[in-house]
Scaffold this active site. Structure first.
Site, PDB file in Angstrom:
ATOM      1  N   ILE A   1       0.819  -1.221   0.000  1.00 11.75           N
ATOM      2  CA  ILE A   1       0.000   0.000   0.000  1.00 11.75           C
ATOM      3  C   ILE A   1       0.849   1.266   0.000  1.00 11.75           C
ATOM      4  O   ILE A   1       0.391   2.323  -0.440  1.00 11.75           O
ATOM      5  CB  ILE A   1      -1.002  -0.025   1.180  1.00 11.75           C
ATOM      6  CG1 ILE A   1      -2.196   0.900   0.916  1.00 11.75           C
ATOM      7  CG2 ILE A   1      -0.306   0.294   2.508  1.00 11.75           C
ATOM      8  CD1 ILE A   1      -3.370   0.684   1.853  1.00 11.75           C
TER       9      ILE A   1
ATOM     10  N   GLY B   1      -3.994  -8.788  10.513  1.00  6.65           N
ATOM     11  CA  GLY B   1      -2.606  -9.170  10.775  1.00  6.65           C
ATOM     12  C   GLY B   1      -2.460  -9.578  12.238  1.00  6.65           C
ATOM     13  O   GLY B   1      -3.100 -10.532  12.680  1.00  6.65           O
TER      14      GLY B   1
ATOM     15  N   TYR C   1      -3.738  -8.359  14.757  1.00  3.29           N
ATOM     16  CA  TYR C   1      -4.995  -8.292  15.521  1.00  3.29           C
ATOM     17  C   TYR C   1      -5.896  -9.513  15.292  1.00  3.29           C
ATOM     18  O   TYR C   1      -6.953  -9.629  15.921  1.00  3.29           O
ATOM     19  CB  TYR C   1      -5.745  -6.986  15.218  1.00  3.29           C
ATOM     20  CG  TYR C   1      -5.170  -5.763  15.924  1.00  3.29           C
ATOM     21  CD1 TYR C   1      -4.014  -5.864  16.719  1.00  3.29           C
ATOM     22  CD2 TYR C   1      -5.767  -4.519  15.816  1.00  3.29           C
ATOM     23  CE1 TYR C   1      -3.491  -4.745  17.356  1.00  3.29           C
ATOM     24  CE2 TYR C   1      -5.253  -3.396  16.466  1.00  3.29           C
ATOM     25  CZ  TYR C   1      -4.115  -3.518  17.228  1.00  3.29           C
ATOM     26  OH  TYR C   1      -3.614  -2.403  17.865  1.00  3.29           O
TER      27      TYR C   1
ATOM     28  N   SER D   1      -7.066  -5.072  10.671  1.00  5.78           N
ATOM     29  CA  SER D   1      -7.220  -6.047  11.773  1.00  5.78           C
ATOM     30  C   SER D   1      -6.876  -7.498  11.418  1.00  5.78           C
ATOM     31  O   SER D   1      -6.946  -8.365  12.284  1.00  5.78           O
ATOM     32  CB  SER D   1      -8.631  -6.027  12.388  1.00  5.78           C
ATOM     33  OG  SER D   1      -8.819  -4.886  13.200  1.00  5.78           O
TER      34      SER D   1
ATOM     35  N   GLY E   1       3.865  -4.438  10.952  1.00  7.63           N
ATOM     36  CA  GLY E   1       2.946  -4.661   9.839  1.00  7.63           C
ATOM     37  C   GLY E   1       2.851  -3.462   8.916  1.00  7.63           C
ATOM     38  O   GLY E   1       3.848  -2.788   8.621  1.00  7.63           O
ATOM     39  N   VAL E   2       1.654  -3.176   8.484  1.00 11.20           N
ATOM     40  CA  VAL E   2       1.443  -2.110   7.515  1.00 11.20           C
ATOM     41  C   VAL E   2       1.776  -0.743   8.127  1.00 11.20           C
ATOM     42  O   VAL E   2       2.273   0.162   7.440  1.00 11.20           O
ATOM     43  CB  VAL E   2       0.003  -2.177   6.944  1.00 11.20           C
ATOM     44  CG1 VAL E   2      -1.042  -1.788   7.943  1.00 11.20           C
ATOM     45  CG2 VAL E   2      -0.112  -1.356   5.681  1.00 11.20           C
ATOM     46  N   ASP E   3       1.541  -0.610   9.416  1.00 14.64           N
ATOM     47  CA  ASP E   3       1.859   0.629  10.148  1.00 14.64           C
ATOM     48  C   ASP E   3       3.360   0.942  10.045  1.00 14.64           C
ATOM     49  O   ASP E   3       3.758   2.061   9.689  1.00 14.64           O
ATOM     50  CB  ASP E   3       1.436   0.422  11.617  1.00 14.64           C
ATOM     51  CG  ASP E   3       1.362   1.704  12.415  1.00 14.64           C
ATOM     52  OD1 ASP E   3       1.566   2.787  11.838  1.00 14.64           O
ATOM     53  OD2 ASP E   3       1.090   1.605  13.629  1.00 14.64           O
TER      54      ASP E   3
HETATM   55  P1  ADP Z   1      -3.583  -5.113  12.380  1.00  9.90           P
HETATM   56  O1  ADP Z   1      -2.909  -4.779  13.669  1.00  9.90           O
HETATM   57  O2  ADP Z   1      -4.749  -4.189  12.084  1.00  9.90           O
HETATM   58  O3  ADP Z   1      -3.932  -6.563  12.267  1.00  9.90           O
HETATM   59  P2  ADP Z   1      -1.314  -5.506  10.541  1.00  9.90           P
HETATM   60  O4  ADP Z   1      -0.440  -4.462   9.948  1.00  9.90           O
HETATM   61  O5  ADP Z   1      -0.688  -6.518  11.423  1.00  9.90           O
HETATM   62  O6  ADP Z   1      -2.504  -4.701  11.273  1.00  9.90           O
HETATM   63  O7  ADP Z   1      -2.074  -6.274   9.390  1.00  9.90           O
HETATM   64  C1  ADP Z   1      -3.110  -5.720   8.627  1.00  9.90           C
HETATM   65  C2  ADP Z   1      -3.006  -6.219   7.212  1.00  9.90           C
HETATM   66  O8  ADP Z   1      -2.018  -5.465   6.502  1.00  9.90           O
HETATM   67  C3  ADP Z   1      -2.569  -7.685   7.090  1.00  9.90           C
HETATM   68  O9  ADP Z   1      -3.457  -8.336   6.206  1.00  9.90           O
HETATM   69  C4  ADP Z   1      -1.163  -7.594   6.516  1.00  9.90           C
HETATM   70  O10 ADP Z   1      -0.883  -8.708   5.661  1.00  9.90           O
HETATM   71  C5  ADP Z   1      -1.251  -6.323   5.701  1.00  9.90           C
HETATM   72  N1  ADP Z   1       0.005  -5.650   5.358  1.00  9.90           N
HETATM   73  C6  ADP Z   1       1.219  -5.717   5.948  1.00  9.90           C
HETATM   74  N2  ADP Z   1       2.103  -4.934   5.312  1.00  9.90           N
HETATM   75  C7  ADP Z   1       1.443  -4.333   4.281  1.00  9.90           C
HETATM   76  C8  ADP Z   1       1.784  -3.421   3.225  1.00  9.90           C
HETATM   77  N3  ADP Z   1       3.018  -2.918   3.114  1.00  9.90           N
HETATM   78  N4  ADP Z   1       0.813  -3.055   2.343  1.00  9.90           N
HETATM   79  C9  ADP Z   1      -0.434  -3.528   2.451  1.00  9.90           C
HETATM   80  N5  ADP Z   1      -0.825  -4.390   3.403  1.00  9.90           N
HETATM   81  C10 ADP Z   1       0.093  -4.789   4.307  1.00  9.90           C
END
Ligand code: ADP
Length: 170
Positions: free
Chosen positions: A10, A118, A120, A116, A31-33
């Site tokens: 993303i 990942g 979570y 949520s 993760g994505v954060d």
């Molecule tokens: P949460 O704490 O809300 O579960 P996570 O970041 O652990 O957040 O995961 C949320 C989703 O984001 C997961 O499906 C994970 O595979 C996805 N994710 C991780 N990295 C990226 C990225 N760079 N771009 C898009 N999605 C991602």
């Protein structure tokens, strides 16, 4: 409102706003954060520090800094606790609040990660159904500037679920 599904990172999306699946501190995480903060650079964290966090189910907007996206809308998804702790309602609220903020700003394109699903641990099939339903209902029921919503799936399972979900509901 057009709904599309893509598989990828993303942080590469050149849209008006990408959505961050943040934690309630808004001070970064994994993760994505983590990926969004790394790609946006330190000025994003500096702006986030001024926001005083965000409750679960709510959302707050910042600039995109070094990202190709103009803005980041940070939302805090629910931690999966078995399904009886208002998880569905809180997850739906994330998608709705993001679209409300995007509408207030007049944004046109918004890209969501799979909030949520990942660390979570929200079951991916249930999270996908809520995401699609909530965004579709928003598009049907509200006046909005948002013309395109992209669901950006990182893993194969989510990508497959969203493709399936969009082909049967669109
Ligand atoms: P949460 O704490 O809300 O579960 P996570 O970041 O652990 O957040 O995961 C949320 C989703 O984001 C997961 O499906 C994970 O595979 C996805 N994710 C991780 N990295 C990226 C990225 N760079 N771009 C898009 N999605 C991602």
């Amino acid at each position: 409102m057009k709904l599309t599904v893509i598989q990828g990172d993303i942080t590469k999306c050149a849209v008006d706003a990408i959505v961050n699946a943040a934690n309630s501190s808004l001070l970064g995480g994994g993760g994505v954060d983590g990926a969004i903060h790394r790609a946006a650079g330190p000025d994003l964290l500096a702006e986030c520090r001024m926001l005083n966090g965000c409750p679960t189910g709510q959302a707050k907007i910042t600039g995109g800094y070094r990202l190709p996206a103009r803005y980041v809308i940070h939302t805090v998804g629910p931690i999966w606790r078995g399904g009886n702790s208002r998880e569905p309602e809180l997850l739906a609220s994330c998608y709705r609040r993001v679209l409300e903020i995007a509408t207030e700003r007049g944004l046109i394109t918004v890209a969501f990660p799979n909030i949520s699903t990942g660390v979570y641990r929200y079951p991916k099939d249930q999270a996908c159904a809520i995401a699609l339903k909530t965004v579709q209902e928003f598009g049907q029921q509200r006046e909005t500037s948002v013309h395109e919503v992209q669901f950006v799936c990182f893993d194969d399972e989510n990508f497959r679920l969203y493709q399936q979900g969009l082909s049967t509901t669109a």
